[in-house]
Design a protein around this motif. Structure first.
Motif, PDB file in Angstrom:
ATOM      1  N   MET A 574      -0.756  84.952  43.339  1.00 26.31           N
ATOM      2  CA  MET A 574      -0.274  84.873  42.141  1.00 26.31           C
ATOM      3  C   MET A 574      -0.038  86.381  41.834  1.00 26.31           C
ATOM      4  SD  MET A 574      -1.934  83.557  38.353  1.00 26.31           S
ATOM      5  CE  MET A 574      -2.958  84.985  38.248  1.00 26.31           C
ATOM      6  N   THR A 575       1.127  86.946  41.385  1.00 23.39           N
ATOM      7  CA  THR A 575       1.750  88.125  41.224  1.00 23.39           C
ATOM      8  C   THR A 575       1.493  88.471  39.454  1.00 23.39           C
ATOM      9  OG1 THR A 575       3.949  87.226  40.753  1.00 23.39           O
ATOM     10  CG2 THR A 575       3.334  88.012  43.011  1.00 23.39           C
ATOM     11  N   LYS A 576       1.676  87.454  38.655  1.00 19.10           N
ATOM     12  CA  LYS A 576       1.653  87.924  37.182  1.00 19.10           C
ATOM     13  C   LYS A 576       1.331  86.580  36.543  1.00 19.10           C
ATOM     14  CE  LYS A 576       4.544  90.772  36.148  1.00 19.10           C
ATOM     15  NZ  LYS A 576       5.895  91.470  35.760  1.00 19.10           N
ATOM     16  N   LYS A 577       0.594  86.983  35.296  1.00 16.40           N
ATOM     17  CA  LYS A 577       0.148  85.925  34.387  1.00 16.40           C
ATOM     18  C   LYS A 577       0.734  86.029  32.992  1.00 16.40           C
ATOM     19  CE  LYS A 577      -3.712  83.394  32.506  1.00 16.40           C
ATOM     20  NZ  LYS A 577      -5.109  83.338  32.486  1.00 16.40           N
ATOM     21  N   LEU A 578       1.717  85.234  32.420  1.00 21.14           N
ATOM     22  CA  LEU A 578       2.391  85.715  31.120  1.00 21.14           C
ATOM     23  C   LEU A 578       1.527  84.637  29.910  1.00 21.14           C
ATOM     24  CD1 LEU A 578       6.253  85.237  32.162  1.00 21.14           C
ATOM     25  CD2 LEU A 578       4.792  87.233  32.318  1.00 21.14           C
ATOM     26  N   GLN A 579       1.072  85.387  28.974  1.00 26.87           N
ATOM     27  CA  GLN A 579       0.336  84.776  27.837  1.00 26.87           C
ATOM     28  C   GLN A 579       1.302  84.682  26.791  1.00 26.87           C
ATOM     29  OE1 GLN A 579      -2.656  84.164  27.740  1.00 26.87           O
ATOM     30  NE2 GLN A 579      -3.209  85.188  29.649  1.00 26.87           N
ATOM     31  N   ALA A 580       1.592  83.151  26.607  1.00 26.84           N
ATOM     32  CA  ALA A 580       2.593  82.879  25.712  1.00 26.84           C
ATOM     33  C   ALA A 580       2.316  82.827  24.205  1.00 26.84           C
ATOM     34  CB  ALA A 580       3.119  81.374  25.924  1.00 26.84           C
ATOM     35  N   ASN A 581       0.972  82.989  23.831  1.00 25.97           N
ATOM     36  CA  ASN A 581       0.524  83.268  22.388  1.00 25.97           C
ATOM     37  C   ASN A 581       1.049  82.164  21.492  1.00 25.97           C
ATOM     38  OD1 ASN A 581      -0.477  85.693  22.888  1.00 25.97           O
ATOM     39  ND2 ASN A 581       1.362  86.882  22.415  1.00 25.97           N
ATOM     40  N   SER A 582       1.123  80.977  22.177  1.00 22.35           N
ATOM     41  CA  SER A 582       1.227  79.458  21.620  1.00 22.35           C
ATOM     42  C   SER A 582       0.387  78.629  21.935  1.00 22.35           C
ATOM     43  CB  SER A 582       2.497  79.250  22.059  1.00 22.35           C
ATOM     44  OG  SER A 582       2.771  79.171  23.292  1.00 22.35           O
ATOM     45  N   LYS A 583       0.102  77.299  21.238  1.00 19.45           N
ATOM     46  CA  LYS A 583      -0.839  76.442  21.362  1.00 19.45           C
ATOM     47  C   LYS A 583      -0.757  75.622  22.712  1.00 19.45           C
ATOM     48  CE  LYS A 583      -2.402  76.266  16.582  1.00 19.45           C
ATOM     49  NZ  LYS A 583      -2.724  75.301  15.408  1.00 19.45           N
ATOM     50  N   TRP A 584       0.806  75.242  22.748  1.00 15.56           N
ATOM     51  CA  TRP A 584       1.106  74.197  23.818  1.00 15.56           C
ATOM     52  C   TRP A 584       2.589  74.461  24.397  1.00 15.56           C
ATOM     53  CZ3 TRP A 584      -2.284  69.507  24.115  1.00 15.56           C
ATOM     54  CH2 TRP A 584      -1.960  68.722  25.355  1.00 15.56           C
ATOM     55  N   ILE A 585       2.668  75.063  25.314  1.00  8.28           N
ATOM     56  CA  ILE A 585       4.045  75.214  25.926  1.00  8.28           C
ATOM     57  C   ILE A 585       4.597  73.759  26.185  1.00  8.28           C
ATOM     58  CG2 ILE A 585       5.352  76.279  27.915  1.00  8.28           C
ATOM     59  CD1 ILE A 585       3.301  78.342  27.914  1.00  8.28           C
ATOM     60  N   SER A 586       5.919  73.444  25.965  1.00  5.16           N
ATOM     61  CA  SER A 586       6.625  72.463  26.132  1.00  5.16           C
ATOM     62  C   SER A 586       7.547  72.268  27.306  1.00  5.16           C
ATOM     63  CB  SER A 586       7.354  71.826  24.942  1.00  5.16           C
ATOM     64  OG  SER A 586       8.041  72.703  24.254  1.00  5.16           O
ATOM     65  N   SER A 587       8.263  73.308  27.252  1.00  6.26           N
ATOM     66  CA  SER A 587       9.434  73.763  28.430  1.00  6.26           C
ATOM     67  C   SER A 587       9.557  75.138  28.685  1.00  6.26           C
ATOM     68  CB  SER A 587      10.670  72.914  27.513  1.00  6.26           C
ATOM     69  OG  SER A 587      10.784  73.884  26.379  1.00  6.26           O
ATOM     70  N   MET A 588      10.406  75.483  29.557  1.00  2.00           N
ATOM     71  CA  MET A 588      10.401  76.941  30.439  1.00  2.00           C
ATOM     72  C   MET A 588      11.820  76.765  30.855  1.00  2.00           C
ATOM     73  SD  MET A 588       8.283  78.743  33.185  1.00  2.00           S
ATOM     74  CE  MET A 588       8.412  77.275  34.216  1.00  2.00           C
ATOM     75  N   ALA A 589      12.722  78.003  30.790  1.00  6.80           N
ATOM     76  CA  ALA A 589      13.820  78.132  31.560  1.00  6.80           C
ATOM     77  C   ALA A 589      13.931  79.817  32.238  1.00  6.80           C
ATOM     78  CB  ALA A 589      14.830  77.991  30.566  1.00  6.80           C
ATOM     79  N   VAL A 590      14.266  79.986  33.407  1.00 12.89           N
ATOM     80  CA  VAL A 590      14.396  81.279  33.986  1.00 12.89           C
ATOM     81  C   VAL A 590      15.800  81.677  34.015  1.00 12.89           C
ATOM     82  CG1 VAL A 590      13.887  82.581  36.048  1.00 12.89           C
ATOM     83  CG2 VAL A 590      12.289  80.654  35.350  1.00 12.89           C
ATOM     84  N   HIS A 591      15.845  82.955  33.317  1.00 10.69           N
ATOM     85  CA  HIS A 591      17.227  83.670  33.363  1.00 10.69           C
ATOM     86  C   HIS A 591      17.882  83.590  34.701  1.00 10.69           C
ATOM     87  CE1 HIS A 591      20.326  86.850  32.749  1.00 10.69           C
ATOM     88  NE2 HIS A 591      20.034  86.329  31.463  1.00 10.69           N
ATOM     89  N   PRO A 592      19.305  83.525  34.804  1.00 10.39           N
ATOM     90  CA  PRO A 592      20.119  83.723  36.074  1.00 10.39           C
ATOM     91  C   PRO A 592      19.695  85.016  36.871  1.00 10.39           C
ATOM     92  CG  PRO A 592      21.562  82.700  34.651  1.00 10.39           C
ATOM     93  CD  PRO A 592      20.119  83.315  33.686  1.00 10.39           C
ATOM     94  N   GLY A 593      19.407  85.817  36.198  1.00 10.78           N
ATOM     95  CA  GLY A 593      18.931  87.426  36.826  1.00 10.78           C
ATOM     96  C   GLY A 593      17.457  87.177  37.208  1.00 10.78           C
ATOM     97  N   GLY A 594      16.540  86.567  36.844  1.00  6.71           N
ATOM     98  CA  GLY A 594      15.404  86.439  37.428  1.00  6.71           C
ATOM     99  C   GLY A 594      14.466  87.240  36.536  1.00  6.71           C
ATOM    100  N   ASP A 595      14.628  88.086  35.840  1.00  6.75           N
ATOM    101  CA  ASP A 595      13.804  89.103  35.013  1.00  6.75           C
ATOM    102  C   ASP A 595      13.446  88.672  33.849  1.00  6.75           C
ATOM    103  OD1 ASP A 595      13.948  90.504  37.612  1.00  6.75           O
ATOM    104  OD2 ASP A 595      15.486  91.795  36.536  1.00  6.75           O
ATOM    105  N   HIS A 596      13.885  87.380  33.360  1.00  7.38           N
ATOM    106  CA  HIS A 596      13.509  86.984  31.945  1.00  7.38           C
ATOM    107  C   HIS A 596      13.165  85.828  31.802  1.00  7.38           C
ATOM    108  CE1 HIS A 596      14.945  90.998  30.026  1.00  7.38           C
ATOM    109  NE2 HIS A 596      15.797  90.902  31.224  1.00  7.38           N
ATOM    110  N   VAL A 597      12.161  85.217  31.019  1.00 13.84           N
ATOM    111  CA  VAL A 597      11.850  84.024  31.039  1.00 13.84           C
ATOM    112  C   VAL A 597      11.844  83.560  29.332  1.00 13.84           C
ATOM    113  CG1 VAL A 597      10.017  82.357  31.474  1.00 13.84           C
ATOM    114  CG2 VAL A 597      10.552  84.018  33.060  1.00 13.84           C
TER     115      VAL A 597
END
Length: 708
Positions: A574-597
């Protein structure tokens, strides 16, 4: 002189309690006084003093003696009784008095007894070891106390222990004492008939004092000369209690370097009443919504309640916590001088570009794809942008032509479709479908013949003989009969229900998600060319919601309920862990450049992560009023969209710069509406066209809509 003696004798007789009773001494004195009288007088006296008079005098004398004796004995008895009480109440074995016993720490004795003899200390003092052994072995250790006055240990009796317990509980020592008995008014305001004392008033009470006269004359002279100024009469017109910040003058407050304006707290309304009107009370639905909301998003910090009287209102449950937070606010508030500058409020608004300058982006609804009879949970667009696939709860997968909204093919899969995903490889035409615990690989045979041949060649690979470790429950099989005629080529059987499928950018690897908090088997990665599967995780790190592959690098994104973990597939760490500051994540998408989520959550938030900046969200958007169901990036244009249960799709402009020092530009540009609310559900999925600035949305109203 004789008359004086008679007066003194009469006074003694009165005070002794004998009135004109006569006595032997009186008779003798009377004889001596009358010695010079005639013999006739002596004869008369002798006749008056008979035997009965002598007996009476003797009885009177005896009575006086007995009275004095009884009085003396009673006084002695009363003194002994009081002395015994003092002995009982006060231990006077040590007569040194109430002094610090530390004064005797250097002496062998500890005081003196009633006879003046020394009271010696114990020969051997107990050390800690003796104290511990005594504590373990002596059953009366807990009721043994050390007497500092005599230096000895005293074992308390049961009554004494009960007395100590009562005093520790704050009760009275006497069990029979009634603390609620009526008060006896010994003194009252009524004037008594008989005064306490009849002492005459002093002379100084009605004669003027010369000393006070001199003091008054000096004070009058000092006031006339101006040496003493009379006290000012305080103006009580403002009242005893007043608002400290009622009249704030900027000129006066400018002298204070640490001035902070008073907090403006709104006045209480009907909600705060202990007996509010019925329209202010929450219904069951409103109360359920209030409990689900975040404390920061609630309009009221409490639930209005109704009580019949003020006596029945309970204490505020969060009183101490609220007071602590207020003290914390006062303690942590910024101690800075506030420079008041005349600033135009419009200048404080950030300068954002106009939506017209950010075109193109979808603005209007162009087509509606109708044909499903249930909720359309997932949609996917082919790499060429010509075909659209949709999966519904009616158990069918439909293939649409994008430009004409015509249904080209319908495949009945026999179950509610949770997710569909088109293979991103443009050289093949394959679709992955997730329903129940099976992942189907479909070849719709749409497009060029060469693409169909390459797709069949990819699916014709042989399965490896040695199965992967820990993936025994996953079974690969080929479709037969009617399923083969419909286009179903492969079936991947999973041990649990599959909720999502995601392709790798090269199109050979496929990931499936099986949310289960009790097992580590939640994510499977399948390889089509070799028909093998593997479980990349050996431990359970939370309930997995969705996964995604990095578009360029060998990274794998796994979103759990509250965080997003990024794994390096080459290093297997594991390289990184992102804290979403939300109760329940429903969906996710990655930017075509790969540096943003971006991540959508069920608490109406959309979080944008900059992977080069921090593990916390760069920006949190709260544009939706209900849960966010889906998010998506555009492959070419700087656009991203979010779909929500409020029936709207919000399209935002998100420009990412190559300069790491410049933050991304995020501007909401359009709110798209058209779906109807069904069973409190709105838009369930959203995706962009691969080459055009178009957006597709699927909803609970069994329709798919295209906005261009």
């Amino acid at each position: 002189e004789e008359e004086d003696d008679d007066l003194s004798d009469s006074e003694d007789s009165v005070y002794s309690g004998l009135e004109d009773s006569g006595s032997d001494s009186e008779d003798e004195e009377a004889k001596e006084e009358d010695g010079a009288d005639d013999d006739d007088d002596d004869d008369d006296d002798d006749e008056e003093e008979g035997p009965s008079q002598q007996v009476f005098n003797a009885l009177c004398s005896l009575w006086c003696f007995v009275d004095v004796l009884l009085t003396t004995m009673f006084s002695i008895f009363w003194g002994l009784l009081m002395f015994c009480d003092i002995l009982i109440l006060q231990d006077i074995r040590n007569t040194v008095g109430n002094i610090p016993m530390e004064w005797y720490k250097d002496f062998p004795h500890i005081g003196y007894d009633l006879d003046g003899k020394k009271i010696y200390k114990p020969i051997r003092n107990k050390d800690e070891l003796d104290e511990f052994l005594d504590k373990m072995e002596n059953p009366d250790y807990w009721r043994t106390v050390h007497d500092k006055q005599t230096g000895s240990d005293i074992v308390l009796s049961e009554d004494q222990v009960e007395l100590v317990n009562r005093l520790q509980r704050g009760q009275f020592g006497d069990v029979n004492f009634n603390e609620y008995q009526p008060t006896v008014e010994f003194f009252s305001s009524d004037v008594m008939i008989h005064p306490v004392t009849n002492r005459p008033a002093d002379k100084r009470s009605f004669i003027p004092s010369l000393t006070e006269k001199e003091k008054v004359s000096r004070m009058v002279h000092a006031i006339k000369m101006g040496w003493i100024k009379p006290r000012r009469v305080e103006d009580d017109s403002r009242g005893r209690y007043y608002d400290l910040w009622a009249s704030e003058d900027s000129s006066i407050l400018a002298r204070h370097r640490m001035h902070l304006p008073a907090p403006k707290i709104p006045l209480p309304g009907h909600h705060e009443s202990y007996n509010p009107p019925p329209e202010y009370l929450f219904t069951d639905e409103e109360k359920a919504v209030w409990e689900q909301q975040d404390p920061t998003d609630r309009k009221l910090a409490f639930v209005p309640r109704k009580y019949s009287s003020l006596r029945q209102v309970p204490a505020f449950p969060r009183f101490i916590h609220e007071r602590f937070e207020r003290c914390l606010d006062l303690y942590l508030c910024p101690r800075q001088r506030k420079m008041r500058v005349n600033v135009d409020p419009e200048d404080l608004i950030p300068k954002l570009p106009k939506p017209k300058d950010l075109q193109p982006f979808p603005t209007t609804q162009s087509l509606v794809y109708r044909g499903h009879s249930g909720l359309v949970r997932s949609i996917s667009v082919s790499t060429s942008g010509q075909w659209l696939a949709s999966g519904s709860d009616d158990g069918s997968v439909r293939f649409w032509e994008v430009c004409s909204s015509r249904c080209m093919k319908t495949v009945q899969v026999g179950g509610a479709v949770k997710s569909v995903a088109w293979n991103p490889n443009p050289s093949v035409c394959l679709l992955a479908v997730a329903l129940d615990s099976v992942v189907l690989i479909l070849s719709p045979s749409l497009g060029d013949k060469q693409v169909t041949v390459l797709s069949e060649r990819l699916l014709s690979g042989q399965q490896e003989e040695a199965p992967a470790e820990g993936m025994g429950p996953v079974v690969w099989s080929e479709a037969e009969g009617e399923e083969l005629n419909q286009g179903i080529r492969l079936k991947i059987q999973h041990p649990k229900a599959v909720h999502q499928v995601a392709w790798h950018a090269k199109g050979d690897y496929l990931a499936s998600v099986m949310p289960d908090n009790t097992s580590h088997l939640q994510v499977c990665i399948h390889q089509l060319s070799r028909r093998r599967s593997q479980n990349p995780f050996s431990r359970n790190k939370g309930l997995v919601q969705c996964v995604s592959f990095h578009p360029i690098r060998p990274y794998f994104f796994v979103a759990t309920q509250r965080s997003v973990r990024i794994y390096n597939l080459v290093k297997q760490e594991m390289t990184k862990k992102l804290q979403a500051n939300s109760k329940w994540i429903s969906s996710m998408a990655v930017h075509p450049g790969g540096d943003h989520v971006i991540c959508g959550s069920y608490d109406c938030k959309l979080s944008w992560f900059d992977l080069d900046l921090s593990t916390k969200p760069y920006k949190i958007l709260r544009h939706h009023k209900k849960a966010v169901r889906g998010v998506a990036y555009h492959r070419v244009y700087p656009l991203f969209a979010s779909a929500s249960d409020d029936g709207s799709v919000i399209v935002c402009h998100g420009t990412v710069y190559n300069d790491l020092l410049q933050n991304p530009l995020i501007v909401p540009v359009k709110v798209l509406r058209g779906h109807e609310m069904t069973h409190d559900l709105g838009v369930l999925d959203v995706t962009f066209h691969p080459s055009q600035p178009w957006v597709f949305s699927s909803g609970a109203d069994a329709t798919i809509r295209l906005f261009t």
